[in-house]
Structures are given as structure tokens and as C-alpha cells.
Write an enzyme that holds these catalytic residues in place. Structure first.
Site, short mmCIF file in Angstrom:
data_model
loop_
_atom_site.label_atom_id
_atom_site.label_comp_id
_atom_site.label_asym_id
_atom_site.label_seq_id
_atom_site.Cartn_x
_atom_site.Cartn_y
_atom_site.Cartn_z
N ARG A 39 32.79 39.35 14.84
CA ARG A 39 34.20 39.62 14.49
C ARG A 39 35.12 39.36 15.68
O ARG A 39 36.19 38.76 15.52
CB ARG A 39 34.38 41.06 14.00
CG ARG A 39 33.88 41.29 12.60
CD ARG A 39 34.03 42.72 12.21
NE ARG A 39 33.30 43.56 13.17
CZ ARG A 39 33.47 44.86 13.31
NH1 ARG A 39 34.35 45.51 12.59
NH2 ARG A 39 32.75 45.53 14.18
N ASN A 92 33.60 43.23 8.70
CA ASN A 92 32.21 43.29 8.27
C ASN A 92 32.17 43.77 6.83
O ASN A 92 33.04 44.51 6.39
CB ASN A 92 31.41 44.27 9.13
CG ASN A 92 31.03 43.69 10.48
OD1 ASN A 92 31.09 42.50 10.69
ND2 ASN A 92 30.66 44.56 11.39
#
Length: 99
Positions: free
Chosen positions: A20, A38
Site C-alpha cells: 500500500r 487492503n
């Protein structure tokens, strides 16, 4: 921002490896708007908005990811302004909570 919006799902070993943060850094450096998060199924989901060639380049980069990731698949579909608007108010690119 004008341009295309793409909704992307990345699967493989993409959680717990800095994926990320890598997406955020890459997207910001390319001047894209959007978000990344996520998913509970182990995938990473993202929305990218910007010029078509830049978004396409970002999606191609997602297939490689950071060095510690092992990307299995990248799926991209057309996105919508509703999806783009999930980012945090005032941010061009957001890291959202897990969904």
C-alpha cells in the site's frame, strides 16, 4: 481531475510487504488521484484517476510492485467518480482502512 478512472485489484503476496505504501508513493509521484486499501481476502484494491497513459503505466507497475511482494494477478476495470470519492476529504490520494 479529468482523465480515466480505473478500479484495480491486486492479488498474491501483497499484504504485509509494504504494498500500500508503495502504491501511494508511486501514484503520488505520477500525479494521480485515488486511493488504496487492503481487503480481508488478502488482496489490495486501488482506484487511480488521471491521464490514460499515466494510469496505464501505474497499472503495469502494480504488476511488479515493491521488491518484497509477489504479485499473482492484477485486474483492472473502469471505475466511477463514486469510487474515487471514497478517498479522504482534501486528499488527492488516500490510504484507506481495510475492508
Amino acid at each position: 481531475m479529468s482523465g480515466v478512472i480505473r478500479h484495480v485489484t491486486i492479488s498474491g503476496r501483497v499484504q504485509g510487504v509494504g504494498y500500500r505504501a508503495w502504491v501511494e508513493d508511486e501514484a503520488v509521484s505520477r500525479g494521480l488521484e485515488g486511493w488504496v486499501r487492503n481487503r480481508r481476502d488478502g488482496s489490495v484494491e486501488a482506484v487511480f484517476c488521471g491521464p490514460e497513459d499515466v494510469v496505464s503505466g501505474m497499472i503495469a507497475a502494480c504488476d511488479r510492485g515493491p521488491v518484497s511482494a509477489r504479485v499473482g494477478a492484477v485486474q483492472a476495470a473502469s471505475g466511477s467518480s463514486d469510487l474515487l470519492n471514497l478517498r479522504r476529504a482534501g486528499e488527492r490520494f488516500s490510504v484507506l482502512p481495510t475492508l
